[in-house]
Design a protein around this motif. Structure first.
Motif, short mmCIF file in Angstrom:
data_model
loop_
_atom_site.label_atom_id
_atom_site.label_comp_id
_atom_site.label_asym_id
_atom_site.label_seq_id
_atom_site.Cartn_x
_atom_site.Cartn_y
_atom_site.Cartn_z
N LEU A 30 12.99 75.55 84.70
CA LEU A 30 12.87 76.66 85.64
C LEU A 30 12.28 77.89 84.96
O LEU A 30 11.36 78.52 85.49
N THR A 31 12.77 78.20 83.79
CA THR A 31 12.25 79.35 83.04
C THR A 31 10.77 79.17 82.73
O THR A 31 9.98 80.11 82.88
N ALA A 32 10.38 77.98 82.31
CA ALA A 32 8.97 77.72 81.99
C ALA A 32 8.10 77.85 83.23
O ALA A 32 7.01 78.42 83.18
N LYS A 33 8.58 77.35 84.36
CA LYS A 33 7.80 77.44 85.60
C LYS A 33 7.65 78.90 86.04
O LYS A 33 6.58 79.30 86.52
N ILE A 34 8.71 79.68 85.90
CA ILE A 34 8.64 81.09 86.28
C ILE A 34 7.64 81.82 85.39
O ILE A 34 6.81 82.59 85.87
N GLU A 35 7.71 81.57 84.09
CA GLU A 35 6.77 82.21 83.16
C GLU A 35 5.33 81.81 83.48
O GLU A 35 4.42 82.63 83.43
N GLN A 36 5.12 80.53 83.80
CA GLN A 36 3.78 80.07 84.13
C GLN A 36 3.28 80.76 85.41
O GLN A 36 2.13 81.20 85.48
N ALA A 37 4.14 80.86 86.41
CA ALA A 37 3.75 81.51 87.66
C ALA A 37 3.43 82.99 87.44
O ALA A 37 2.46 83.51 88.01
N LEU A 38 4.23 83.66 86.62
CA LEU A 38 3.96 85.07 86.33
C LEU A 38 2.63 85.24 85.60
O LEU A 38 1.86 86.16 85.90
N GLU A 39 2.35 84.36 84.66
CA GLU A 39 1.08 84.42 83.93
C GLU A 39 -0.10 84.18 84.88
O GLU A 39 -1.10 84.88 84.82
N GLU A 40 0.03 83.20 85.75
CA GLU A 40 -1.04 82.93 86.72
C GLU A 40 -1.23 84.12 87.65
O GLU A 40 -2.36 84.48 87.98
N SER A 41 -0.14 84.74 88.05
CA SER A 41 -0.23 85.92 88.91
C SER A 41 -0.93 87.06 88.19
O SER A 41 -1.79 87.75 88.78
N ASN A 42 -0.59 87.28 86.92
CA ASN A 42 -1.23 88.33 86.14
C ASN A 42 -2.73 88.09 85.98
O ASN A 42 -3.50 89.03 85.84
N GLN A 43 -3.13 86.82 86.00
CA GLN A 43 -4.54 86.48 85.88
C GLN A 43 -5.25 86.48 87.23
O GLN A 43 -6.43 86.18 87.32
N GLY A 44 -4.51 86.81 88.29
CA GLY A 44 -5.10 86.84 89.63
C GLY A 44 -5.28 85.48 90.25
O GLY A 44 -6.05 85.32 91.19
N LEU A 45 -4.57 84.48 89.74
CA LEU A 45 -4.74 83.12 90.24
C LEU A 45 -3.80 82.80 91.40
O LEU A 45 -3.94 81.78 92.04
N GLY A 46 -2.84 83.67 91.65
CA GLY A 46 -1.89 83.41 92.72
C GLY A 46 -2.46 83.78 94.08
O GLY A 46 -3.51 84.40 94.21
N GLN A 47 -1.73 83.40 95.10
CA GLN A 47 -2.14 83.72 96.46
C GLN A 47 -1.64 85.12 96.82
O GLN A 47 -0.58 85.55 96.38
N ASP A 48 -2.40 85.83 97.63
CA ASP A 48 -2.01 87.15 98.10
C ASP A 48 -0.70 87.05 98.88
O ASP A 48 -0.53 86.20 99.76
N TRP A 49 0.26 87.91 98.54
CA TRP A 49 1.60 87.86 99.13
C TRP A 49 1.57 88.05 100.64
O TRP A 49 2.22 87.32 101.38
N GLU A 50 0.82 89.00 101.12
CA GLU A 50 0.76 89.26 102.57
C GLU A 50 0.14 88.08 103.31
O GLU A 50 0.63 87.68 104.37
N LYS A 51 -0.91 87.51 102.75
CA LYS A 51 -1.54 86.34 103.36
C LYS A 51 -0.57 85.16 103.39
O LYS A 51 -0.45 84.45 104.39
N PHE A 52 0.16 84.98 102.29
CA PHE A 52 1.14 83.90 102.22
C PHE A 52 2.21 84.07 103.29
O PHE A 52 2.56 83.12 103.99
N LYS A 53 2.74 85.29 103.44
CA LYS A 53 3.78 85.54 104.44
C LYS A 53 3.28 85.23 105.85
O LYS A 53 3.99 84.61 106.63
#
Length: 62
Positions: A30-53
């Motif tokens: 879980l910790t590794a997945k959270i860190e990976q997700a945060l890193e991807e978000s910092n790199q702009g690879l995540g989905q826009d939060w408002e669009k996701f909602k």
């Protein structure tokens, strides 16, 4: 998925003296997945939060 040894040691020091091995592994994953997700978000690879909602609410029928 990669996690630093220091993070694992930190997790272990916060756990009880006796704990189920599966719980330890789950916490590490879980910790590794959270860190990976945060890193991807910092790199702009995540989905826009408002669009996701909006998409999630649309699929949920709300």
């Amino acid at each position: 998925m990669v996690i630093a040894k220091e993070k694992i040691l930190h997790l272990l020091t916060r756990m009880p003296e006796e704990i189920d091995v599966d719980e330890v592994v789950d916490q590490i994953k879980l910790t590794a997945k959270i860190e990976q997700a945060l890193e991807e978000s910092n790199q702009g690879l995540g989905q826009d939060w408002e669009k996701f909602k909006k998409e999630w609410l649309k699929e949920d029928g709300l």
